[in-house]
Design an enzyme around this catalytic site. Structure first.
Site, mmCIF file in Angstrom:
data_model
loop_
_atom_site.group_PDB
_atom_site.id
_atom_site.type_symbol
_atom_site.label_atom_id
_atom_site.label_comp_id
_atom_site.label_asym_id
_atom_site.label_seq_id
_atom_site.Cartn_x
_atom_site.Cartn_y
_atom_site.Cartn_z
ATOM 1 N N GLU A 1 -14.237 -1.016 5.515
ATOM 2 C CA GLU A 1 -13.872 -1.202 6.658
ATOM 3 C C GLU A 1 -14.436 -0.571 7.889
ATOM 4 O O GLU A 1 -14.249 -0.694 9.086
ATOM 5 C CB GLU A 1 -12.124 -0.519 6.976
ATOM 6 C CG GLU A 1 -11.969 0.707 6.686
ATOM 7 C CD GLU A 1 -10.393 1.106 6.801
ATOM 8 O OE1 GLU A 1 -9.990 1.675 7.949
ATOM 9 O OE2 GLU A 1 -9.737 0.828 5.957
ATOM 10 N N ARG B 1 0.961 -1.011 0.056
ATOM 11 C CA ARG B 1 -0.078 0.183 0.058
ATOM 12 C C ARG B 1 0.834 1.264 0.059
ATOM 13 O O ARG B 1 1.696 1.485 0.761
ATOM 14 C CB ARG B 1 -1.019 0.129 1.266
ATOM 15 C CG ARG B 1 -2.121 1.021 1.169
ATOM 16 C CD ARG B 1 -2.943 1.054 2.361
ATOM 17 N NE ARG B 1 -2.246 1.999 3.463
ATOM 18 C CZ ARG B 1 -2.696 2.629 4.419
ATOM 19 N NH1 ARG B 1 -4.030 2.368 4.760
ATOM 20 N NH2 ARG B 1 -2.124 3.286 5.243
ATOM 21 N N HIS C 1 -9.248 6.917 2.030
ATOM 22 C CA HIS C 1 -9.683 7.157 3.259
ATOM 23 C C HIS C 1 -11.143 8.128 3.394
ATOM 24 O O HIS C 1 -11.165 9.162 4.085
ATOM 25 C CB HIS C 1 -8.579 7.779 4.155
ATOM 26 C CG HIS C 1 -8.764 7.184 5.503
ATOM 27 N ND1 HIS C 1 -9.340 7.876 6.559
ATOM 28 C CD2 HIS C 1 -8.614 5.974 6.217
ATOM 29 C CE1 HIS C 1 -9.244 7.035 7.825
ATOM 30 N NE2 HIS C 1 -8.675 5.865 7.267
ATOM 31 N N GLU D 1 -4.649 -7.275 4.432
ATOM 32 C CA GLU D 1 -3.823 -6.215 5.020
ATOM 33 C C GLU D 1 -3.150 -7.035 6.105
ATOM 34 O O GLU D 1 -3.922 -7.757 7.110
ATOM 35 C CB GLU D 1 -4.795 -5.212 5.389
ATOM 36 C CG GLU D 1 -4.203 -4.158 6.105
ATOM 37 C CD GLU D 1 -5.201 -2.840 6.473
ATOM 38 O OE1 GLU D 1 -4.605 -1.642 6.239
ATOM 39 O OE2 GLU D 1 -6.273 -3.194 6.748
ATOM 40 N N TRP E 1 -12.862 11.762 7.748
ATOM 41 C CA TRP E 1 -11.574 11.287 8.197
ATOM 42 C C TRP E 1 -11.492 9.743 7.682
ATOM 43 O O TRP E 1 -12.204 8.841 8.349
ATOM 44 C CB TRP E 1 -11.041 11.543 9.771
ATOM 45 C CG TRP E 1 -9.905 11.121 9.750
ATOM 46 C CD1 TRP E 1 -8.865 12.100 9.747
ATOM 47 C CD2 TRP E 1 -9.167 10.028 10.145
ATOM 48 N NE1 TRP E 1 -7.387 11.302 10.046
ATOM 49 C CE2 TRP E 1 -7.630 10.099 10.275
ATOM 50 C CE3 TRP E 1 -9.595 8.657 10.567
ATOM 51 C CZ2 TRP E 1 -6.876 9.050 10.557
ATOM 52 C CZ3 TRP E 1 -8.794 7.897 10.911
ATOM 53 C CH2 TRP E 1 -7.459 7.681 10.954
ATOM 54 N N GLU F 1 -8.871 2.091 -2.362
ATOM 55 C CA GLU F 1 -9.556 1.908 -1.418
ATOM 56 C C GLU F 1 -10.554 3.141 -0.827
ATOM 57 O O GLU F 1 -9.797 4.062 -0.757
ATOM 58 C CB GLU F 1 -8.945 1.171 -0.275
ATOM 59 C CG GLU F 1 -9.462 1.177 1.090
ATOM 60 C CD GLU F 1 -8.425 0.593 2.328
ATOM 61 O OE1 GLU F 1 -9.049 0.589 3.397
ATOM 62 O OE2 GLU F 1 -7.351 0.510 2.031
ATOM 63 N N TYR G 1 -2.853 11.315 7.134
ATOM 64 C CA TYR G 1 -3.168 10.012 7.539
ATOM 65 C C TYR G 1 -2.219 8.990 6.631
ATOM 66 O O TYR G 1 -2.379 9.079 5.559
ATOM 67 C CB TYR G 1 -4.625 9.770 7.182
ATOM 68 C CG TYR G 1 -4.908 8.311 7.040
ATOM 69 C CD1 TYR G 1 -4.890 7.536 8.170
ATOM 70 C CD2 TYR G 1 -5.108 7.829 5.873
ATOM 71 C CE1 TYR G 1 -5.016 6.064 8.015
ATOM 72 C CE2 TYR G 1 -5.273 6.274 5.694
ATOM 73 C CZ TYR G 1 -5.456 5.547 6.494
ATOM 74 O OH TYR G 1 -5.816 4.231 6.594
ATOM 75 N N ASP H 1 -5.075 3.929 -0.451
ATOM 76 C CA ASP H 1 -6.242 4.161 0.442
ATOM 77 C C ASP H 1 -6.708 5.933 0.422
ATOM 78 O O ASP H 1 -5.870 6.604 0.822
ATOM 79 C CB ASP H 1 -5.996 3.677 1.945
ATOM 80 C CG ASP H 1 -7.264 4.066 2.873
ATOM 81 O OD1 ASP H 1 -8.237 4.483 2.332
ATOM 82 O OD2 ASP H 1 -7.012 3.554 4.110
ATOM 83 N N ARG I 1 -13.977 -4.790 2.374
ATOM 84 C CA ARG I 1 -12.693 -4.556 3.300
ATOM 85 C C ARG I 1 -13.103 -4.742 4.757
ATOM 86 O O ARG I 1 -12.472 -4.193 5.633
ATOM 87 C CB ARG I 1 -12.322 -3.004 3.007
ATOM 88 C CG ARG I 1 -11.580 -2.607 1.747
ATOM 89 C CD ARG I 1 -10.161 -3.215 2.030
ATOM 90 N NE ARG I 1 -9.664 -2.262 2.781
ATOM 91 C CZ ARG I 1 -8.983 -2.747 4.030
ATOM 92 N NH1 ARG I 1 -8.729 -3.849 4.304
ATOM 93 N NH2 ARG I 1 -8.220 -1.889 4.906
#
Length: 416
Positions: free
Chosen positions: A276, A147, A226, A353, A416, A250, A159, A224, A297
């Site tokens: 996620e 990643r 996010h 992951e 976030w 992602e 992040y 990602d 995820r």
């Protein structure tokens, strides 16, 4: 085989974990991960005050019935706290059942479908040279998929960038020590970071161009987003990254609006992963039936346990969608082991992951899973293959810690 007792153990060996331990009347024990990053005590209370009193005397072998009892019987369904608590009970009961059978859990899930689970690691850097060094380190450590996250010129800590001080890196602008390789930070209040999506969209294609130039076309690369983009911004990014052949993009946009993925899908062939922050199969219905994503995820820990994740992944398989289960260090080794047993057993495995837990965490949680040549294996130890050391856990008391809050350059709170 009846449940004789159950207890929660909250410990913080570098970061906070909540574990449920169930003991049967014949002395078998099972562990379940109940960690909810930044809201750990809410799940611990839910378990101790509302769930554990319901467990004593129940048949430990009736896993499906217990799952339905806790989900349907409580009236208030879903949500991360409820589903993390149910996951802990479910996973602990699967641990007990596999120990009673004298088998690793994956054997009870249908046996192995592969020799190991391909894992990806988290490489990052404040700038491109630092990122390239991080990728080299991960390749040297045995990872075969990476990643990629970097800082953005003109912004402060971001992040996913391990060396960013405000994300927990020692000595950086935000101060404080890094919190077990993740952006959560031990403090009374969350760190606040600044974000600019347009700057990010300008910068990222050049990052992947540099990575491909250095490491070639074969290395699987992931990224990602996010949840920080609008659907049209995510579509633009997916299109701009197509020349670099990502394994996936992602969390390109907030997942609550499943229909938003239709717009992204219309504009880019970059594979998409999401979930996620989801905690139920119902969060995925549109995404799967319309084939709007390529990878699921979710984590076993946050999505109702082994029972629920197996059903979700079987549902995904009908539509050609693969697994990509959440597995950073905010999932304890218990939750990681549960994911690995599923990884090995299901047919539609995609990738796992994997962030290595700290040495202190591995003192508390004695693991038997292995990582070699880029592949994870849960081991052939009966059950999950993880045991908790009470004495070690007691040395690391809970400490408040929060993930950052994100603001735009004008001060507006952002995703976030």
């Amino acid at each position: 085989m009846r449940i004789a007792s159950a207890e929660t153990i909250t410990t913080s060996p570098g970061r906070n974990f909540v574990t449920l331990r169930i003991t049967t009347d014949d002395g078998l024990t099972g562990l379940g991960d109940a960690t909810l990053n930044g809201r750990e005590l809410a799940v611990a209370s839910y378990l101790s005050d509302h769930v554990i009193p319901l467990l004593t005397g129940r048949d430990a072998a009736r896993i499906e019935d217990t799952w339905q009892y806790l989900y349907r019987g409580a009236y208030w369904r879903r949500g991360p706290v409820t589903m993390a608590a149910i996951a802990a009970v479910d996973t602990a009961l699967w641990d007990i059942k596999a120990k009673a059978a004298g088998m690793p859990l994956y054997q009870l899930l249908g046996g192995a479908s592969r020799t190991g689970a391909l894992a990806y690691g988290h490489a990052s850097g404040r700038d491109i040279p630092e990122l390239l060094d991080s990728i080299r380190e991960h390749l040297a450590a045995g990872y075969r998929a990476i990643r990629v996250q970097t800082g953005v010129p003109g912004l402060g800590p971001v992040y996913g960038v391990a060396s960013s001080g405000g994300a927990g890196g020692a000595g950086g602008p935000g101060g404080g020590e890094r919190y077990d390789y993740e952006p959560a930070r031990r403090a009374a209040l969350p760190v606040e970071e600044t974000w600019d999506t347009r700057a990010y969209l300008r910068h990222l294609p050049g990052v992947f161009e540099a990575v491909r130039a250095e490491f070639g076309p074969e290395l699987p690369l992931l990224h990602d987003g996010h949840h920080r983009m609008t659907p049209i911004q995510a579509a633009k990014l997916g299109t701009s990254l197509e020349p670099y052949d990502l394994f996936w993009l992602e969390d390109a946009t907030p997942g609550e609006d499943q229909a938003a993925l239709r717009l992204i899908r219309q504009h880019t062939t970059t594979p998409l992963a999401i979930g996620e922050v989801f905690n139920s199969v119902h969060d995925y219905t549109t995404l799967l039936t319309e084939r709007l994503i390529d990878y699921v995820r979710s984590a076993v820990t946050h999505t109702g346990g082994v029972t629920a994740m197996k059903k979700l992944l079987d549902f995904a398989a009908v539509y050609g969608v693969k697994s990509g289960m959440h597995g950073p260090t905010d999932v304890s080794p218990v939750g990681m082991a549960a994911a690995l047993h599923l990884d090995l057993a299901i047919h539609n495995f995609g990738i796992q992951e994997y962030m290595r837990h700290s040495a202190e965490t591995l003192e508390v949680f004695r693991t038997s899973y292995t990582f070699a040549d880029g592949l994870l294996h849960p081991s052939d130890t009966p059950g999950l293959g993880v045991e908790l050391d009470d004495a070690a856990a007691a040395r690391f008391p809970y400490a408040p810690a929060y993930l950052p809050v994100n603001r735009l350059t004008d001060g507006t709170v952002h995703d976030w």
